[in-house]
Design a protein around this motif. Structure first.
Motif: not given
Length: 354
Positions: A207, A222, A225, A229, A269-271, A273-274, A277-278
């Protein structure tokens, strides 16, 4: 004896991530792991970040502090602000030391030598450590996926040793190692290393996010999060330095918002799982970079063409996030529509009299 399962903490996410820093939020935790008793400057951005981060993490936390301005100011003999365990390590070993703490606690819990939940392990490294001298060890900790959060408190310089340029110092930033002069009027010619994206691209299982002290709820979320993680997480936080940036002490939070609003510090943010980038975080306003630059003495020497260069850089950052640019920001990228900073104008006047 069978191994004991490691129980990890799960921290709740707060509401209103875009809320300003000067609004009371009743959801904030009451614990204060970082208290008065340090020697940082008034308005110190890194110490504001330290308090927000440790408050979000809670009392079951272990902090690691590699050499930097926050190590020096926060670890004077009999004068410490920490209500939780804190350990110092050398500037180049931030990642390896933190990895060792994480591995040790996991081993002790599994062997029954440590009772209770796995602590939140946070490394607080300045940009000199995170972006330059300790980059390799931090990359190693992320690559091996140790369960810890590594934070770069980004004051864009080596503040501990007298304001020298780092690879995070912005284009045009004046430091003792990048002074403006007749041959290099803009001072620093290089643009800052895109550190957070390097970490996301090189360690996609982690993350990774950026934040700013100007948006404390977003920052604290963050932090949580990253700690929630399972595995390694990395957070880069804009933390203005009053001494190096040369601004009025009460303006730290204002700068923390302006740098985002002008596009010089993208929030994302860098996800893992996906693997994407968000870019959903949006500041309430979009402003020209000149509104941010004019509050800081380190940019007082810039000419119109230098300001336009920074505006073009900011515009590209907006485009990278998929944001449509207003006409005012497109116009601000043309030096013909700008004026020199005040100190640059004074320098021209003095030069004409010599």
């Amino acid at each position: 004896m069978s191994a004991i399962e490691v129980q990890r903490q799960l921290l709740p996410i707060l509401d209103s991530p875009n809320q300003g820093a000067r609004f009371y939020n009743p959801e904030l935790p009451s614990s204060e792991p970082f208290v008065p008793g340090h020697r940082t400057c008034a308005g110190c951005g890194p110490s504001i970040q330290y308090r927000m981060t440790s408050k979000a993490a809670g009392d079951n936390t272990i902090l690691v502090g590699p050499t930097g301005c926050m190590y020096v100011a926060n670890s004077s003999y009999l004068c410490t602000p920490y209500n939780v365990p804190w350990a110092h390590t050398q500037i180049g070993s931030a990642g390896s030391f933190t990895a060792g703490v994480a591995a040790a606690y996991e081993a002790m819990i599994r062997k029954g030598k440590w009772k209770g939940a796995y602590p939140n392990i946070i490394c607080e490294a300045g940009d000199g450590s995170a972006s330059d001298i300790g980059l390799a060890s931090i990359s190693g900790a992320l690559y091996r996926n140790h369960d810890c959060l590594i934070i770069c408190y980004d004051n864009e310089q080596y503040a501990n040793t007298g304001i020298q340029a780092s690879s995070r110092t912005p284009y045009g930033g004046m430091t003792t190692f990048s002074p403006p002069g007749p041959m290099v009027p803009e001072a620093k010619k290089l643009f800052p290393k895109d550190l957070a994206r390097m970490m996301a691209a090189g360690h996609p299982h982690c993350y990774v996010a950026t934040a700013s002290v100007g948006y404390p709820i977003d920052l604290m979320n963050k932090v949580r999060k990253g700690l929630n993680h399972k595995g390694a997480a990395y957070l880069m936080v804009y933390t203005p330095c009053q001494k190096g940036f040369v601004y009025e002490t009460p303006r730290s939070i204002d700068l923390g918002r302006l740098v985002v609003e002008c596009g010089l510090y993208p929030i994302w943010e860098w996800d893992p799982e996906k693997r994407a980038y968000d870019y959903s975080f949006r500041p309430q306003n979009m402003r020209p970079v000149s509104e941010y630059l004019k509050l800081q003495g380190r940019f007082g020497h810039l000419h119109a063409e230098h300001i336009a260069t920074l505006q073009r850089f900011a515009n590209e950052q907006w485009r990278m996030m998929g944001v449509e640019l207003p006409e005012a920001l497109l116009q601000a990228a043309d030096a013909k529509n700008l004026i020199n900073m005040a100190a640059a104008e004074e320098a021209v006047t003095v030069a004409e009299t010599v």
